[in-house]
Write an enzyme that holds these catalytic residues in place. Structure first.
Site, PDB file in Angstrom:
ATOM      1  N   ASN A  91      21.934   0.822   3.482  1.00  0.00           N
ATOM      2  CA  ASN A  91      21.809   1.636   4.686  1.00  0.00           C
ATOM      3  C   ASN A  91      20.774   1.042   5.639  1.00  0.00           C
ATOM      4  O   ASN A  91      20.149   0.017   5.366  1.00  0.00           O
ATOM      5  CB  ASN A  91      21.466   3.081   4.312  1.00  0.00           C
ATOM      6  CG  ASN A  91      22.130   4.091   5.236  1.00  0.00           C
ATOM      7  OD1 ASN A  91      22.205   3.869   6.442  1.00  0.00           O
ATOM      8  ND2 ASN A  91      22.599   5.183   4.677  1.00  0.00           N
ATOM      9  N   HIS A 121       0.778 -12.092  -4.771  1.00  0.00           N
ATOM     10  CA  HIS A 121      -0.418 -12.924  -4.710  1.00  0.00           C
ATOM     11  C   HIS A 121      -1.322 -12.602  -5.893  1.00  0.00           C
ATOM     12  O   HIS A 121      -1.283 -11.475  -6.419  1.00  0.00           O
ATOM     13  CB  HIS A 121      -1.194 -12.670  -3.407  1.00  0.00           C
ATOM     14  CG  HIS A 121      -0.346 -12.726  -2.178  1.00  0.00           C
ATOM     15  ND1 HIS A 121       0.035 -13.912  -1.594  1.00  0.00           N
ATOM     16  CD2 HIS A 121       0.202 -11.737  -1.428  1.00  0.00           C
ATOM     17  CE1 HIS A 121       0.775 -13.650  -0.530  1.00  0.00           C
ATOM     18  NE2 HIS A 121       0.900 -12.342  -0.406  1.00  0.00           N
ATOM     19  N   GLY A 159      16.411   6.827  -0.908  1.00  0.00           N
ATOM     20  CA  GLY A 159      15.719   6.505   0.336  1.00  0.00           C
ATOM     21  C   GLY A 159      14.235   6.245   0.130  1.00  0.00           C
ATOM     22  O   GLY A 159      13.561   6.952  -0.618  1.00  0.00           O
ATOM     23  N   ALA A 177      14.398   9.146  -4.531  1.00  0.00           N
ATOM     24  CA  ALA A 177      13.820   8.816  -3.229  1.00  0.00           C
ATOM     25  C   ALA A 177      12.304   8.753  -3.292  1.00  0.00           C
ATOM     26  O   ALA A 177      11.659   9.578  -3.940  1.00  0.00           O
ATOM     27  CB  ALA A 177      14.264   9.847  -2.191  1.00  0.00           C
TER      28      ALA A 177
END
Length: 209
Positions: A91, A121, A159, A177
């Site tokens: 999406n 890192h 999401g 989500a």
């Protein structure tokens, strides 16, 4: 007028599980520039320009299967380290930092605002900074490593999920989500939270489980 993408560079697909970020066949800035140009074209296309979008994705990704939708805006780092199977929906507003391989299987749903990172890192400052680094050096001022991310077949990524370097999300799993996935998720799991934890098993007794 036909739509075409012209390629002037040769790309390297990285298949080491853990590597220092290097670009063997292509100057770093040239590769960045090429990808940014393709992304700029892609993100300006209308929703229904499906064939034009696929042309760009084929030029940018290492592999792309059939029936793949990538919503715009979309951001990636290089594109050449992204492999996507068939029947995949990504999406809008997703970010894939593909300094190493990002592999997405078949029948995968990725919701809006998902971020997938492969670059990392060293945590210790003295390890992170390059000793005796100079501004005119052709190296980056800090050490950068990259670990691959894999999303296996049948997953649904909710999401706003963040997936950190080195993670594999097992076949058929669902990530709730807003979760931050910091370690591997077993197949057929419902997992949520920060850090993301398995809540229960799913797909039990089903043919694809």
């Amino acid at each position: 007028m036909g739509f075409s993408v012209h390629l002037n560079v040769q790309l390297k697909f990285y298949n080491l599980p853990f590597l220092e970020l290097k670009f063997y066949n292509l100057p770093f800035l040239e590769l960045k520039r090429r990808t940014r140009q393709l992304l700029s074209q892609y993100n300006q296309l209308a929703y229904d320009q499906k064939s034009e979008k696929r042309t760009i994705l084929q030029a940018m990704f290492a592999k792309i299967g059939s029936n793949v939708s990538v919503g715009s805006p979309f951001i990636c780092d290089y594109g050449c380290n992204i492999s996507i199977g068939q029947n995949v929906s990504i999406n809008m507003n997703c970010t894939l930092i593909d300094c190493n391989r990002i592999t997405i299987g078949n029948n995968v749903l990725i919701a809006s605002n998902v971020q997938i990172y492969t670059a990392t890192h060293p945590v210790e400052l003295h390890e992170r900074l390059r000793a005796d680094w100079q501004p005119d050096s052709d190296q980056y001022f800090c050490q950068t490593l990259a670990r691959p991310v894999t999303i296996e077949d049948g997953c649904w990524i909710g999401g706003g999920v963040i997936i950190i370097p080195g993670v594999t999300i097992g076949r058929g799993s669902v990530i709730g989500a807003g979760s931050v996935v910091v370690k591997d998720i077993p197949a057929n799991s419902l997992a949520v939270g920060n850090p993301c934890r398995v809540i229960r098993q799913i797909n039990q007794g089903e043919p694809h489980a």
